[in-house]
Design an enzyme around this catalytic site. Structure first.
Site, mmCIF file in Angstrom:
data_model
loop_
_atom_site.group_PDB
_atom_site.id
_atom_site.type_symbol
_atom_site.label_atom_id
_atom_site.label_comp_id
_atom_site.label_asym_id
_atom_site.label_seq_id
_atom_site.Cartn_x
_atom_site.Cartn_y
_atom_site.Cartn_z
ATOM 1 C CE LYS A 189 36.338 47.746 -15.537
ATOM 2 N NZ LYS A 189 35.608 48.943 -15.809
ATOM 3 C CB THR A 222 27.375 46.120 -22.490
ATOM 4 O OG1 THR A 222 27.171 47.258 -24.353
ATOM 5 C CG2 THR A 222 27.184 44.902 -22.650
ATOM 6 N N GLY A 224 26.412 50.571 -18.203
ATOM 7 C CA GLY A 224 26.834 50.643 -16.733
ATOM 8 C C GLY A 224 27.932 49.510 -16.231
ATOM 9 C CB THR A 225 29.652 46.258 -17.096
ATOM 10 O OG1 THR A 225 29.171 47.457 -18.664
ATOM 11 C CG2 THR A 225 28.050 45.727 -18.531
ATOM 12 N N GLY A 226 30.830 48.716 -16.004
ATOM 13 C CA GLY A 226 31.604 49.285 -14.907
ATOM 14 C C GLY A 226 31.144 49.768 -14.347
ATOM 15 C CB CYS A 227 28.588 52.469 -12.926
ATOM 16 S SG CYS A 227 29.016 54.175 -14.874
#
Length: 401
Positions: A189, A222, A224-227
């Site tokens: 990412k 931003t 919690g974007t990965g979750c």
């Protein structure tokens, strides 16, 4: 895998975020908005908000396993998402459970793991996608994994269908080559990169398989974007999407949730997963209608409570958004047209042509950044099948809020 009409069951193994922006809370919102059923095994309780993490309390590994067993033994599971793991003991316990329940068939496969599920599904022994987001640090900078926990990530990576590190996590885990020595596929990412265009890359032991680039969305929301990305990928895989399509759809979900964030908190705020309703999912989605435009049309639809999101300088076209996310356009000289959005327009058109459906216009890219195909129903009504992603609701020329 589930059929497109079924409700996929997603087991989320991750930490809780008391502020609702990341972790289990972001996962549940994402899975729900994408039509799945979210089940949870909480690995840690955190006290956190948009400004940072104030406290972390790991859940004992035996309690994590008890949650997993309770869900799987009764409800079953179609995909697993692993996030914040809490401790090295929990990481190894979860790996033991996955290895016993989903052992590899035929040794270590090249890139698409095969699992022989037992007690996974009431009706079949089938492949279960596992998406592992190797969470180490919160968006605020707080550490969420110690050295022993990170060292235990290797077992989980070997079991995963896909691992989704950001650039700092990739570096901490030794880089692409080191990760691919265990993980069959890695989504690198690019959100931590510099510049106005960010790129995510899907790499396997065979090399780079795909990449996605898009302009950076300037926002503080931003958290919690990965979750959210990992949970969306797991849900779309459980719906039956292939890996590249699942990643593409999940990225679109994340971007729209960033665009539509509610603006809460004083730091890195939560995303707007709850606003992404008619933009993704199996089957065609009825989310746009075009009607002829007359003098006073814009005032009329604004008075009805719709939000105008597009206007042209010459006044020939306007687009509005309803509270549920559907859009309505008015255009001078246009025939009334119903729009159905497809995640893969070309595949949908090919399927319909094979079934004998005739098209007036085959798929073509339009200057307004939509890909469209036109047809007419038996009563002579105009239809448009299209693919637009975030440009339906959030084109670059969207009017300011």
């Amino acid at each position: 895998m589930t059929s497109p009409l079924a409700t996929p069951r997603i087991l989320i193994i991750a930490g809780s975020d008391s502020g609702g922006g990341a972790g289990i809370q972001a996962d549940i919102k994402t899975v729900t908005m994408l039509g799945g059923h979210a089940m949870t095994a909480v690995t840690a309780i955190t006290a956190q908000n948009t400004l940072g993490v104030q406290a972390v309390h790991p859940v004992p590994a035996d309690m994590v396993l008890a949650q997993i067993d309770a869900c799987v033994s009764d409800i079953g599971v179609d995909a697993v998402k692993i996030g914040m793991i809490g401790s090295a003991e929990t990481a190894n316990a979860v790996a033991d459970w996955l290895e016993s329940l989903c052992p590899r068939e035929g040794g270590d496969p090249d890139w698409a793991p095969a699992f022989a599920g037992a007690q996974i599904s009431a009706d079949a022994r089938e492949a279960i996608p596992i998406v592992f987001d190797p969470v180490m640090v919160a968006t605020s900078g707080a550490a969420l994994a110690d050295a022993d926990t990170i060292a235990a990530f290797g077992r989980l990576m070997r079991l995963a269908t896909l691992v989704t590190p950001n650039l700092p996590e990739l570096a901490a885990l030794g880089g692409e080559a080191a990760m691919l020595a265990g993980a069959p596929a890695v989504l690198v990412k690019g959100g931590h990169d510099e510049g106005g265009v960010l790129t995510d890359r899907l790499v396997t032991r065979a090399g780079e398989i795909a990449r996605w680039s898009a302009p950076r969305i300037e926002t503080r929301a931003t958290h919690g974007t990965g979750c959210t990305l990992a949970s969306a990928i797991a849900t779309l895989l459980a719906h039956g999407s292939l890996l590249e399509a699942a990643i593409g759809g999940a990225r679109a979900f994340v971007r729209m949730a960033l665009h539509d964030a509610p603006g809460l908190g004083h730091g890195h705020g939560p995303m707007g997963q709850q606003r992404v309703r008619l933009d993704l999912g199996p089957g065609a989605r009825l989310n746009q209608i075009t009607l002829p435009k007359a003098a006073g049309s814009e005032d009329f639809y604004r008075a009805l409570g719709l939000t105008q999101i597009v206007a042209t300088e010459d006044g020939h076209y306007a687009r509005f958004e309803a509270a549920g996310g559907a859009t309505l356009s008015v255009e001078q000289g246009a025939a009334p047209t119903v729009f159905l959005e497809c995640d893969d327009l070309d595949a949908a058109v090919a399927r319909l042509q094979a079934a004998g459906v005739a098209f007036d216009q085959l798929p073509a890219d339009q200057p307004w950044r939509w890909r469209e195909a036109r047809l007419t129903d038996p009563a002579g009504n105009a239809l448009c099948l299209f693919q637009a992603g975030e440009d339906r609701r959030f084109p670059p020329w969207r009017l300011p809020r």
